[in-house]
Write a protein that holds these residues in place. Structure first.
Motif, short mmCIF file in Angstrom:
data_model
loop_
_atom_site.label_atom_id
_atom_site.label_comp_id
_atom_site.label_asym_id
_atom_site.label_seq_id
_atom_site.Cartn_x
_atom_site.Cartn_y
_atom_site.Cartn_z
N GLY A 70 27.09 50.02 43.17
CA GLY A 70 26.61 50.92 44.21
C GLY A 70 26.10 50.19 45.43
O GLY A 70 26.31 50.60 46.56
N ILE A 71 25.44 49.06 45.21
CA ILE A 71 24.83 48.31 46.31
C ILE A 71 25.88 47.59 47.13
O ILE A 71 25.84 47.58 48.36
CB ILE A 71 23.82 47.28 45.75
N LEU A 72 26.84 46.96 46.46
CA LEU A 72 27.82 46.10 47.15
C LEU A 72 29.19 46.74 47.29
O LEU A 72 30.14 46.08 47.66
CB LEU A 72 27.95 44.78 46.38
N PHE A 73 29.29 48.03 47.01
CA PHE A 73 30.56 48.77 47.14
C PHE A 73 31.66 48.14 46.28
O PHE A 73 32.78 47.95 46.73
CB PHE A 73 31.02 48.85 48.59
N ILE A 74 31.33 47.81 45.06
CA ILE A 74 32.30 47.18 44.17
C ILE A 74 32.75 48.19 43.13
O ILE A 74 31.99 48.52 42.21
CB ILE A 74 31.70 45.95 43.47
N PRO A 75 33.95 48.69 43.24
CA PRO A 75 34.44 49.62 42.21
C PRO A 75 35.02 48.84 41.03
O PRO A 75 35.28 47.64 41.11
CB PRO A 75 35.55 50.37 42.94
N GLY A 76 35.22 49.53 39.95
CA GLY A 76 35.89 48.93 38.81
C GLY A 76 37.37 48.83 39.09
O GLY A 76 38.06 49.84 39.13
N ASP A 77 37.88 47.64 39.32
CA ASP A 77 39.27 47.44 39.69
C ASP A 77 39.69 46.05 39.21
O ASP A 77 39.41 45.05 39.86
CB ASP A 77 39.42 47.57 41.20
N ILE A 78 40.37 46.02 38.08
CA ILE A 78 40.72 44.73 37.47
C ILE A 78 41.73 43.97 38.33
O ILE A 78 41.55 42.78 38.60
CB ILE A 78 41.26 44.95 36.04
N LEU A 79 42.76 44.65 38.81
CA LEU A 79 43.78 43.95 39.61
C LEU A 79 43.23 43.52 40.97
O LEU A 79 43.54 42.42 41.45
CB LEU A 79 45.01 44.84 39.79
N GLY A 80 42.43 44.38 41.60
CA GLY A 80 41.80 43.99 42.87
C GLY A 80 40.87 42.81 42.67
O GLY A 80 40.80 41.91 43.50
N GLY A 81 40.15 42.80 41.56
CA GLY A 81 39.28 41.67 41.25
C GLY A 81 40.06 40.41 41.00
O GLY A 81 39.65 39.32 41.43
N PHE A 82 41.19 40.53 40.34
CA PHE A 82 42.03 39.35 40.11
C PHE A 82 42.52 38.76 41.43
O PHE A 82 42.54 37.54 41.61
CB PHE A 82 43.22 39.72 39.21
N CYS A 83 42.88 39.62 42.37
CA CYS A 83 43.31 39.14 43.69
C CYS A 83 42.18 38.38 44.38
O CYS A 83 42.42 37.32 44.99
CB CYS A 83 43.76 40.31 44.56
N LEU A 84 40.95 38.90 44.30
CA LEU A 84 39.83 38.20 44.92
C LEU A 84 39.56 36.86 44.24
O LEU A 84 39.23 35.87 44.91
CB LEU A 84 38.58 39.08 44.89
N VAL A 85 39.71 36.82 42.93
CA VAL A 85 39.51 35.55 42.21
C VAL A 85 40.57 34.53 42.63
O VAL A 85 40.26 33.34 42.82
CB VAL A 85 39.53 35.78 40.68
N VAL A 86 41.80 34.97 42.82
CA VAL A 86 42.86 34.06 43.27
C VAL A 86 42.55 33.51 44.66
O VAL A 86 42.68 32.30 44.91
CB VAL A 86 44.24 34.76 43.25
N ILE A 87 42.10 34.38 45.56
CA ILE A 87 41.73 33.92 46.91
C ILE A 87 40.58 32.92 46.81
O ILE A 87 40.59 31.88 47.47
CB ILE A 87 41.36 35.12 47.80
N GLY A 88 39.60 33.22 45.98
CA GLY A 88 38.48 32.29 45.79
C GLY A 88 38.95 30.96 45.24
O GLY A 88 38.47 29.90 45.65
N GLY A 89 39.90 30.99 44.31
CA GLY A 89 40.44 29.76 43.75
C GLY A 89 41.16 28.92 44.79
O GLY A 89 41.05 27.69 44.79
N VAL A 90 41.87 29.58 45.69
CA VAL A 90 42.57 28.85 46.75
C VAL A 90 41.55 28.16 47.67
O VAL A 90 41.70 26.99 48.03
CB VAL A 90 43.49 29.81 47.55
#
Length: 153
Positions: free
Chosen positions: A40-60
């Motif tokens: 609620g605070i950080l506007f983070i919905p439950g989204d496994i694939l969207g989260g995976f994309c963010l983790v990949v960007i972070g890894g790069v």
């Protein structure tokens, strides 16, 4: 090996990588049904694939910062790719927000009680960090310093 990039560029890449990986992991955890209390605070919905994309960007970003820290000039290429990926995802999320907002005007009955902030995603505000980084260092980052070695050359 001589390091061609300063601490600011390395700190930017490391910070962006850590933030993308953190928000991506929170996305995934929320997507698995575990309440972190941050959605609620950080506007983070439950989204496994969207989260995976963010983790990949972070890894790069993190891989690029590691190479830059080791003095490998090609590390900046990973930072460029991370910035490009983050800006693309920011644009996609903004287009989704705009599409939902337009749809709410066309079919208002389907969006009763809906707010445009329900489609706001961390990829949008994290993309602003990348946008600020590319604008600040647009003259500092250079592809001319990236060395490419060819086999047999």
């Amino acid at each position: 090996m001589k390091r061609n990039y300063g601490n600011k560029e390395i700190a930017f890449a490391t910070l962006a990588g850590v933030l993308y990986a953190f928000f991506g992991l929170i996305h995934i955890i929320e997507g698995l049904g575990i309440d972190t209390g941050l959605s609620g605070i950080l506007f983070i919905p439950g989204d496994i694939l969207g989260g995976f994309c963010l983790v990949v960007i972070g890894g790069v970003f993190l891989y690029g910062s590691r190479e830059m820290l080791q003095g490998i000039n090609a590390g900046v290429s990973f930072v460029y790719v991370g910035i490009l990926m983050s800006l693309v995802f920011m644009m996609v999320y903004l287009l989704i927000m705009g599409g939902n907002l337009l749809d709410s005007f066309i079919v208002p009955d389907d969006y009763e009680g809906w707010s445009v902030m329900e489609t706001f995603r961390p990829g949008i505000y994290l993309g602003i960090i990348s946008l600020a980084g590319i604008l600040y260092w647009r003259d500092r980052f250079s592809l001319n310093e990236v060395l490419v070695f060819r086999e047999g050359a």
